[in-house]
Structure formats: structure tokens, C-alpha cells
Design a protein around this motif. Structure first.
Motif, short mmCIF file in Angstrom:
data_model
loop_
_atom_site.label_atom_id
_atom_site.label_comp_id
_atom_site.label_asym_id
_atom_site.label_seq_id
_atom_site.Cartn_x
_atom_site.Cartn_y
_atom_site.Cartn_z
N UNK A 457 0.82 -1.21 0.00
CA UNK A 457 0.00 0.00 0.00
C UNK A 457 0.85 1.26 0.00
N UNK A 458 2.11 1.15 0.48
CA UNK A 458 3.01 2.30 0.54
C UNK A 458 3.95 2.36 -0.65
N UNK A 459 3.72 1.50 -1.65
CA UNK A 459 4.67 1.37 -2.76
C UNK A 459 4.30 2.22 -3.96
N UNK A 460 3.47 3.24 -3.75
CA UNK A 460 3.10 4.09 -4.87
C UNK A 460 1.86 3.56 -5.56
N UNK A 461 1.64 4.07 -6.77
CA UNK A 461 0.39 3.75 -7.46
C UNK A 461 0.62 3.31 -8.90
N UNK A 462 1.87 2.99 -9.24
CA UNK A 462 2.11 2.62 -10.64
C UNK A 462 1.76 1.15 -10.88
N UNK A 463 2.01 0.68 -12.09
CA UNK A 463 1.58 -0.67 -12.47
C UNK A 463 2.30 -1.76 -11.68
#
Length: 659
Positions: A457-463
Motif C-alpha cells: 500500500x506504501x509502494x506508490x500507485x504505478x503498475x
């Protein structure tokens, strides 16, 4: 079914009222995944309760079959169908006649005046008297007979097998076999062969127990291989004793075997059993395809008469059943086409346990491979010899230990993964999320799975982050969360074909998890086409997407075989072998793994072949790297490799090149 004296074109046929025609797309996603890729619009035809092979037919043939809901001749049905679809009736009859004749032969279309045209319904109710017996409950209903639990006059429970009204089934053959066996051992004792109310019946000793498949599933779920080994050993010993008495069962499948709480095996349904020397052809043979011996499958695939059951043929059938009980899966991958399944059984070797995502069991697998040999002469001399060999192939204790340096490195990585409150960049959060997930799966650790959830969940929002979230949601059995992450993955994936292999991994088995595959298949097909137009290599991605069930299997055997020596890596050749079962592709995967000496390649070939030498080589390399690592270092990439070695039969390469 007796064959009509007149030609097929003159007989009135009908589709029985209980026949079910269901479009593949309307089946549950679990069943769609089990069937495998099927052409659009294809229909599954089945008849519950009848010994009829479930078939896959085209939408066009299904619409023609629907004309037989009322009694029709072939000509009448074709004329009606052709008029409705604006087709040439003569061309339609010529095209469809063989297919309709096959459906008649398979008892899907039946003469309108035959007993087969009636739906199955119980004929007796609880409490009803049948001869000297009192009916308690229906156990099974089939087209030619019913099995009830009943009470004898002294209130002893009995199994009552009763022919349906008007059916000529006599049970005399089964009674002779049971009388020869005498009961008291692995078969029920015969009590009476008789007739009541103009119906033949067979009364047998009631044997308590549960279906053996349920007992095996419990042992697999608990991870208790010793219990599973005892179960299969007892099963094989029971068939060994049966053969030693000069009887072959003739109808091998898990529904014909009970296992009591004390482990006692009971073999049921001796209606197709044979005593004495067998050979030649047997037109009456039937059964479930996954338990056909190779020679039976080969005969049916070539449209030859099936061979009579033999002890060595039954040995292979029982070995296929043992494989199913040990793994929960058949010896070869299922396919939507029955004819293709027969070819696979006849030609392909059983898949190694590791290819099924199951820990290798070399001793047991070697025994099964011999019993399943395509040449009967290469099998065990007797069923008893097969049983004895398997009994000696118990599960080995795991002795491999990590060196202290590897434990220290792994401990440091897991400590870092557990520090979910600590600061980390999105890239590091992505790495830690994947590492925590793989560790959670290796050790069934819910705390690590929770850490993986937080890190992803804290790893950003990319693919890439969406891909990890989908994997985490899958591990948590969060179907809606997995579906959301998959949709976000396709929306955020950059142009190009790099995400295709990642999607293939994400969608592997998605149908069994009720994830609708159609939008992802469309997305993948569009990306793959764009890559082909741009001239980029697509072999690996196409094979991976086909393996995941998103795209049909491509016809690239020739192109793969034409690749020069040294071309392609272990993963490409492993995917090719998964698709086409060509031994040369497995060898090329092995050559590529030796060349790269990459741990993930070594583990992939271990999964492909089941050979433990590859696992030993991967462990040697990882443990050697851990010994050379500086004390106190935090090498997440090496830590992940050490984690994958914990469950090498389920190891996967990281989805991205960021470790």
C-alpha cells in the motif's frame, strides 16, 4: 442401447429432458478454468446421473441439437435448422451427419422410444418395502439402476442395488464376482441376488466409510504426507489382493472406493469386473478418461475398439488414481477437447509433482512413473509388486539446513520487512512488500502477510505496485481487492509488451478465483498484436498468456524448433515444454539453465523435470553467496532467493528487474 435396425436417418431421436446444454461462458469461472481455453460460443453438453461423457460442441451444433427437444429424424431436424438459419439443407446434412451420429453413439441423442429418453428419478421412498427390505435412503441414482441404504428383516443395514423398472440389468455377473471374492476383506459380502416387484436386485453388506478422495484431500490439506502415503499404500494393497485372486475391477475411479475411519479400504461396483485371463477387445468398456490406461486411450483416440481390461492395464489406471490422490490433480493437464485428452494420456508422461506446484517426492514419483509406463511390459510384473514398491517409497525427512551466514542474512531482511512503521522509498516499499509476501507464503506466516499488505500500500500507485497488490490480495483471498488491483494494473501499465508476462503470472488460475478473464484477455491480445506489428519478439509472452488461459495456444512448434542452439532462456523453453510436451524443449531449458547458472532458472528446471539435482545446484549457489556476503549486510535480492528455496516447487522469478 440397442442399435436400430433401420438407418440413422429414419429413426426419431430426441435430446432427453434432463440433458443440459450450457455455454462455456455461462459456467462458473472455476469450471471455465478447469475446461481450459474454448472457442467462443462453444457449449458443454452433459447428462447428470448417466454414464455419458461430457462433451464440448460448437454453438452451431448446439443449436441443431436443440431441434431434438421434440422427437425428430435427422432429416427433419436439419430441414428445420436450415430454414431457421437460411442454410442449404443438403450441405448442412452432409456436414452434420457424422457429428450427430457420434452424439447418438455417445447416448446424448437417443431413440425417442428408448428408456434412455426418460429423466432419472428415484423410484422408491424412505420407509417403503422392497421385498424383505425397508428402504432408508437413496445413495445413488443412475440410468440403469439405483443404490439404496436399506434394512434387512433383522434391521441390519444393507446396500441394495436395484435395476430400474423395465431394465434388463440382472446383476448376475457382479454377484458371481462378489461370490468368488467372498466378502470380509476389501469387497462387501454378497447377501442375496433376487427379484422383487419384477425388478432384479443385489443385496450386499453395508460398508461404512467416506469416499477415498475426501480422505486424501484432508491429508493433503494438513500437509501430512505420511498419512497420505499410508492411504495410497492401503489402496494399492487392496487392488493387489484383488488381482491375486484372479479378478480385475474394470472401473477405476475414486467414487468406487470407500475408506473407513480405521483406514480399511472397500472396493465397490464390480459390474465391469473380469475374472480369469482377459485379452482382445471389449466393446462394453467405459469409465472416466483420466483413469484410462494409455493403451485404452490410444485405441479410443484412433477410433478402434477398446481393449479388454488386463492386470497391467488396470495397474496404470490405479496409478493414475494414486497420482490424483497424492496431488489432487490428474497425471496430465486437462483440456476442453475429449479427443485431445485421450492423445495426451496415450503419449505424454505424467507431470512431475513440482510442475503441479507440489513438493517433489522422488521415490513415490519413480514408482508411479513405472506403473504408468506407455509400454505395459515396462510396468511392474504384478499389482502386488507395484503396491510393495510404493509402500517402500515413504516421504523422506527434510535434512537441508541453511548455513549460519544465510540465516543471519535472511533474518536481517525479514526484520526489515517487519518494520512497517519505518520510513522507506516507494521502490524499497515495493521490494519489501514482495519479499514479505513470498516469505509469508513460504512459512504460512500471517504477520508477514500483513506486512506485505502494508508495504504494497506504501509502494506508490504505478503498475508495478498494482501487480504486487494483486498478488497480496490473492494470498489474502480478497477477490474484490485482487480484481481492483488487476484493473488498475491494466490502466497504469506503460506502452510496450513488458507487462504482458507480469499479467500472465497474475492471471494464472484466476478463473478458479472467480476473476472474470475476458477484459484482461482483450487487453493482452491488443498488446501482443501491437508488439507483433512493431517486430518485437512475442514467443515467450504468447506462451505465458496461453498457459494462463488468456489466449489460445499458438501454433509455433516449427518456429521454436527452428531457433538456433543457444537461443532462448530457460523460461522460454520451459513454457514451450509446458505447452507442447516436447522432450527437446525440456532439454533446451536445461541447457539454458546450465549456461546462465541463475537460481531462478535452476529452480524453474527443477519444477519442469522434478529432478532434485537442479535444486541442489540452486541451494549450493545461494548458500555460497550468503557465506561471501559481508557480515551484517542487507541484500534483499539474495534474501529473496533464500526464501524461494524454502518452497522450490512454488518458486517464481520476481515480476520485475528491481531486485
Amino acid at each position: 442401447m440397442s442399435q436400430p435396425e433401420t438407418g440413422l436417418s429414419d429413426v426419431l431421436f430426441m435430446l432427453p429432458p434432463d440433458a443440459q446444454l450450457v455455454e462455456v461462458g455461462d459456467l462458473s469461472l472455476r469450471l471455465q478454468a478447469k475446461i481450459g481455453p474454448a472457442p467462443p460460443g462453444h457449449v458443454v453438453v452433459s447428462r447428470p446421473g448417466f454414464r455419458v461423457t461430457t462433451r464440448l460442441v460448437s454453438a452451431e451444433l448446439a443449436r441443431l441439437m436443440d431441434r431434438f427437444r421434440e422427437p425428430r429424424s435427422f432429416v427433419e431436424a436439419v430441414l428445420d435448422f436450415s430454414q431457421a438459419e437460411a442454410r442449404d439443407p443438403f450441405a448442412t446434412l452432409e456436414d452434420a451427419f457424422d457429428a450427430l451420429a457420434t452424439l447418438v453413439d455417445g447416448r446424448v441423442l437417443v431413440p425417442a422410444d428408448s428408456p434412455d429418453a426418460q429423466a432419472i428419478a428415484p423410484s422408491l421412498a424412505a420407509g417403503q418395502a422392497f421385498g424383505a427390505y425397508e428402504i432408508v435412503l437413496l445413495v445413488q441414482a443412475l440410468e440403469d439402476g439405483e443404490v439404496y441404504r436399506a434394512l434387512a428383516p433383522d434391521e441390519t443395514p444393507v446396500a441394495l442395488k436395484i435395476a430400474r423398472p423395465g431394465d434388463r440389468l440382472s446383476f448376475a455377473h457382479e454377484a458371481r464376482i462378489l461370490r468368488q471374492l467372498g466378502g470380509g476383506g476389501d469387497s462387501p459380502r454378497l447377501l442375496e441376488l433376487g427379484e422383487a416387484h419384477e425388478r432384479r436386485f443385489l443385496a450386499m453388506e453395508w460398508r461404512p466409510g467416506a469416499p477415498i478422495a475426501a480422505a486424501a484431500q484432508q491429508a493433503r490439506a494438513s500437509g501430512d504426507r505420511r498419512r497420505l502415503h499410508r492411504l495410497v499404500s492401503r489402496l494399492l494393497a487392496a487392488y493387489g489382493r484383488l488381482h491375486a485372486r484372479g479378478v480385475v475391477h474394470g472401473d477405476i475411479h475414486p467414487g468406487n472406493i470407500l475408506m473407513a475411519e480405521d483406514g480399511r479400504i472397500t472396493l465397490l461396483d464390480f459390474g465391469r469386473a473380469r475374472a480369469g485371463v482377459t485379452g482382445g477387445a471389449d466393446i462394453s468398456r467405459a469409465g472416466i478418461a483420466h483413469f484410462y490406461e494409455p493403451e485404452m486411450a490410444a485405441a479410443l483416440a484412433a477410433d478402434r475398439l477398446p481393449p479388454a481390461v488386463t492386470p497391467k492395464g488396470e495397474q496404470a489406471a490405479v496409478a493414475a488414481l494414486a497420482y490424483l490422490l497424492l496431488t489432487g490433480l490428474p497425471t496430465v493437464d486437462a483440456t476442453a477437447e475429449h479427443a485431445e485428452l485421450l492423445v495426451r494420456i496415450a503419449r505424454r508422461p505424467p507431470l512431475p509433482f513440482t510442475a503441479r506446484g507440489i513438493e517433489a517426492w522422488p521415490a513415490a514419483e519413480a514408482v508411479l512413473i513405472r506403473a504408468l509406463a506407455k509400454d505395459p511390459a515396462e510396468r511392474f510384473t504384478t499389482m502386488a509388486a507395484f503396491a510393495e514398491a510404493f509402500a517402500a517409497a515413504g516421504p523422506a525427512r527434510r535434512r537441508t539446513r541453511r548455513p549460519p551466514s544465510a540465516d543471519a542474512l535472511l533474518g536481517a531482511a525479514l526484520d526489515r520487512a517487519g518494520e512497517v512503521w519505518a520510513d522507506a522509498s516507494e521502490l524499497e516499499a515495493l521490494r519489501l512488500g514482495w519479499l514479505a509476501l513470498r516469505a509469508a507464503l513460504a512459512w504460512s506466516d500471517v504477520d508477514l502477510l500483513a506486512a506485505a499488505d502494508v508495504w504494497s500500500a506504501r509502494a506508490g500507485d504505478d503498475w508495478r505496485a498494482q501487480a504486487v497488490r494483486a498478488h497480496v490480495a490473492r494470498a489474502r483471498c480478497d477477490r474484490s481487492g485482487e480484481a481492483r488491483a488487476l484493473e488498475a494494473f491494466t490502466q497504469r501499465a506503460p506502452p510496450g509488451d513488458a507487462p504482458l508476462a507480469v499479467l500472465a503470472r497474475l492471471m494464472d488460475g484466476a478463473g478458479a478465483r472467480d476473476i472474470e478473464p475476458t477484459p484482461f484477455a482483450t487487453w493482452a491480445a491488443d498488446r501482443l498484436y501491437a508488439a507483433m506489428v512493431a517486430g518485437r519478439p512475442v514467443m515467450r509472452d504468447h506462451l505465458a498468456l496461453a498457459r494462463a488461459g488468456l489466449l489460445p495456444l499458438p501454433d509455433m512448434l516449427g518456429a521454436l524448433a527452428a531457433l538456433p542452439p543457444g537461443a532462448g532462456d530457460a523460461d522460454l523453453w520451459a513454457l514451450a515444454h509446458d505447452a507442447y510436451a516436447e522432450p527437446a524443449f525440456a532439454e533446451r531449458a536445461a541447457v539454458a539453465a546450465r549456461r546462465s547458472n541463475d537460481i531462478y532458472d535452476l529452480l524453474r528446471v527443477h519444477q519442469l523435470t522434478g529432478e532434485t539435482d537442479w535444486l541442489v545446484a540452486a541451494r549450493r549457489q545461494a548458500h555460497g553467496a550468503a557465506r561471501q556476503a559481508p557480515a551484517g549486510s542487507l541484500d534483499l535480492g539474495l534474501a529473496l532467493r533464500l526464501i524461494e528455496l524454502e518452497t522450490p516447487y512454488r518458486s517464481v522469478r520476481p515480476p520485475f528487474d528491481w531486485l
